[in-house]
Design an enzyme around this catalytic site. Structure first.
Site, PDB file in Angstrom:
ATOM      1  N   ASP A   1      11.725 -30.796 -44.371  1.00 15.61           N
ATOM      2  CA  ASP A   1      10.487 -31.030 -45.123  1.00 15.61           C
ATOM      3  C   ASP A   1       9.691 -29.744 -45.284  1.00 15.61           C
ATOM      4  O   ASP A   1       9.066 -29.262 -44.342  1.00 15.61           O
ATOM      5  CB  ASP A   1       9.641 -32.074 -44.397  1.00 15.61           C
TER       6      ASP A   1
ATOM      7  N   HIS B   1      13.572 -30.940 -48.945  1.00 18.44           N
ATOM      8  CA  HIS B   1      12.538 -31.664 -49.686  1.00 18.44           C
ATOM      9  C   HIS B   1      11.348 -30.730 -49.880  1.00 18.44           C
ATOM     10  O   HIS B   1      10.623 -30.441 -48.930  1.00 18.44           O
ATOM     11  CB  HIS B   1      12.159 -32.912 -48.856  1.00 18.44           C
TER      12      HIS B   1
ATOM     13  N   MET C   1       9.167 -41.851 -52.176  1.00 18.33           N
ATOM     14  CA  MET C   1       8.303 -41.683 -50.994  1.00 18.33           C
ATOM     15  C   MET C   1       7.679 -43.028 -50.628  1.00 18.33           C
ATOM     16  O   MET C   1       7.039 -43.671 -51.462  1.00 18.33           O
ATOM     17  CB  MET C   1       7.177 -40.678 -51.293  1.00 18.33           C
TER      18      MET C   1
ATOM     19  N   HIS D   1      17.452 -33.560 -42.953  1.00 16.00           N
ATOM     20  CA  HIS D   1      16.367 -33.499 -43.947  1.00 16.00           C
ATOM     21  C   HIS D   1      15.309 -32.480 -43.498  1.00 16.00           C
ATOM     22  O   HIS D   1      14.805 -32.555 -42.381  1.00 16.00           O
ATOM     23  CB  HIS D   1      15.745 -34.897 -44.059  1.00 16.00           C
TER      24      HIS D   1
ATOM     25  N   ASP E   1      11.943 -42.078 -48.097  1.00 19.44           N
ATOM     26  CA  ASP E   1      11.366 -41.115 -47.163  1.00 19.44           C
ATOM     27  C   ASP E   1       9.981 -41.571 -46.714  1.00 19.44           C
ATOM     28  O   ASP E   1       9.045 -41.595 -47.507  1.00 19.44           O
ATOM     29  CB  ASP E   1      11.277 -39.750 -47.869  1.00 19.44           C
TER      30      ASP E   1
ATOM     31  N   MET F   1       6.544 -27.867 -46.709  1.00 19.14           N
ATOM     32  CA  MET F   1       5.168 -28.188 -47.138  1.00 19.14           C
ATOM     33  C   MET F   1       4.362 -26.894 -47.252  1.00 19.14           C
ATOM     34  O   MET F   1       4.549 -25.971 -46.446  1.00 19.14           O
ATOM     35  CB  MET F   1       4.513 -29.104 -46.101  1.00 19.14           C
TER      36      MET F   1
ATOM     37  N   SER G   1      14.598 -36.336 -40.254  1.00 19.83           N
ATOM     38  CA  SER G   1      13.701 -35.254 -40.661  1.00 19.83           C
ATOM     39  C   SER G   1      13.368 -34.411 -39.444  1.00 19.83           C
ATOM     40  O   SER G   1      12.792 -34.913 -38.472  1.00 19.83           O
ATOM     41  CB  SER G   1      12.411 -35.823 -41.254  1.00 19.83           C
TER      42      SER G   1
ATOM     43  N   MET H   1       7.851 -29.988 -50.890  1.00 24.68           N
ATOM     44  CA  MET H   1       6.522 -30.540 -51.193  1.00 24.68           C
ATOM     45  C   MET H   1       5.608 -29.353 -51.442  1.00 24.68           C
ATOM     46  O   MET H   1       4.717 -29.038 -50.643  1.00 24.68           O
ATOM     47  CB  MET H   1       6.044 -31.404 -50.020  1.00 24.68           C
TER      48      MET H   1
END
Ligand code: DX5
Ligand code: ZN
Length: 228
Positions: free
Chosen positions: A39, A70, A141, A37, A177, A41, A12, A72
Site C-alpha cells: 500500500d 496499490h 475499496m 499487497h 481491499d 500512500m 497487506s 494511493m
C-alpha cells in the site's frame, strides 16, 4: 502469472512489522499467501504516508509470489516508471487520482506491468466500461483508503456484483481491499471477487518469531471465501 478466478489471499504489509519486511514477507509466503499487497500512500491523495520506490525495490527480492502495488497517490503518472522499476508485477492506480486515468493505465502497461484500476467506496461503475480493454484488475475499496483496520462498507457488495457482470469472460481480476475477515470474505467471494486483500486479519496474533497464526488466519479467510 496465468489468469484464474480461484480465490487468492493478498496480505497487506501495511499491517506487518515495518522494521522486518523481509522476514514478514517470507513468513506470510511460507504460511500460504498467494500475492503480497503493498500500500503506497502519499499524505495527499490519502491522509497517510508509507512506501517510496526505493523501499518497494528493497523488499522485491523477498517476494517469490506476486508483488501487487496499490498506488494511493496523486499525481500518479510521474511515479509509474519508478514503481515499475522497483519490480511491481501489478500497479494499481485510483480512478479518482486525476483527470487522465486512461493515460495512466496506458503508461502502466507501457512500463511492463499489469494494470489495476482502484475505485473508492463513493465511486460508481459508470466510467469503468470505457477502460475494460486496458485493465487486468479492478480493486474495489471496501473502506476509505488511508488506514488498515477500518470497518468493511457493506454497500460495496452490490457494486462487486454489477462489476462481475460487466466483466463477463474478460481476464480481469476483482480485488477487494479493506475490512476483509472470515466474516466479510464470503460476501465478496459470492458477489464475484477473486483477490482478497487483508492486513489486520492476516497479521493479528502472529509475529516473525511466531508466524503460525498468519497461516491460521490465511486459511480461515480462504476457507470462508471458498465455502461461499
Ligand atoms: C487501505 C489499504 C488496505 C488496508 C487493508 O487504505 O489499501 O490495503 O491496509 O487493511 P485491513 O485489512 O486491515 O482493512
Ligand atoms: Zn490496498
Amino acid at each position: 502469472m496465468s489468469f484464474s478466478r480461484q480465490i487468492k489471499i493478498a496480505p497487506s504489509i501495511l499491517s506487518a512489522d515495518f522494521a522486518n519486511f523481509g522476514a514478514e514477507i517470507r513468513a506470510i509466503e511460507a504460511e500460504g499467501c498467494d500475492w503480497v499487497h503493498v500500500d503506497v500512500m502519499d499524505g495527499h491523495f490519502v491522509p497517510n504516508l508509507t512506501f517510496g520506490p526505493p523501499l518497494v525495490k528493497a523488499i522485491r527480492p523477498h517476494i517469490k509470489t506476486v508483488m501487487d502495488v496499490h498506488l494511493m497517490i496523486a499525481p500518479v503518472d510521474p511515479y509509474i516508471e519508478a514503481y515499475a522499476d522497483a519490480g511491481a508485477d501489478i500497479l494499481t492506480a485510483h480512478l479518482e487520482a486525476g483527470p487522465h486515468i486512461h493515460r495512466t493505465l496506458q503508461a502502466i502497461r507501457g512500463a511492463g506491468c499489469k494494470a489495476g484500476l482502484a475505485l473508492n467506496p463513493g465511486t460508481g461503475l459508470d466510467d469503468v466500461g470505457h477502460l475494460l480493454d486496458m485493465i487486468d484488475l479492478v480493486c474495489v475499496m471496501t473502506v476509505n483508503p488511508g488506514y488498515g483496520g477500518q470497518k468493511f462498507i457493506h454497500s460495496q457488495i452490490e457494486k462487486v456484483r454489477s462489476l462481475r457482470a460487466m466483466i463477463g469472460d474478460r481476464p480481469i481480476h476483482i480485488e477487494i481491499d479493506g475490512g476483509i475477515t472470515p466474516e466479510t470474505a464470503p460476501l465478496m467471494a459470492a458477489a464475484g471477487a477473486d483477490v482478497l486483500v487483508a492486513g489486520s486479519a492476516v497479521f493479528k496474533g502472529g509475529s516473525v518469531e511466531n508466524p503460525a497464526p498468519y497461516g491460521d488466519n490465511i486459511r480461515a479467510i480462504r476457507a470462508a471465501a471458498e465455502a461461499a
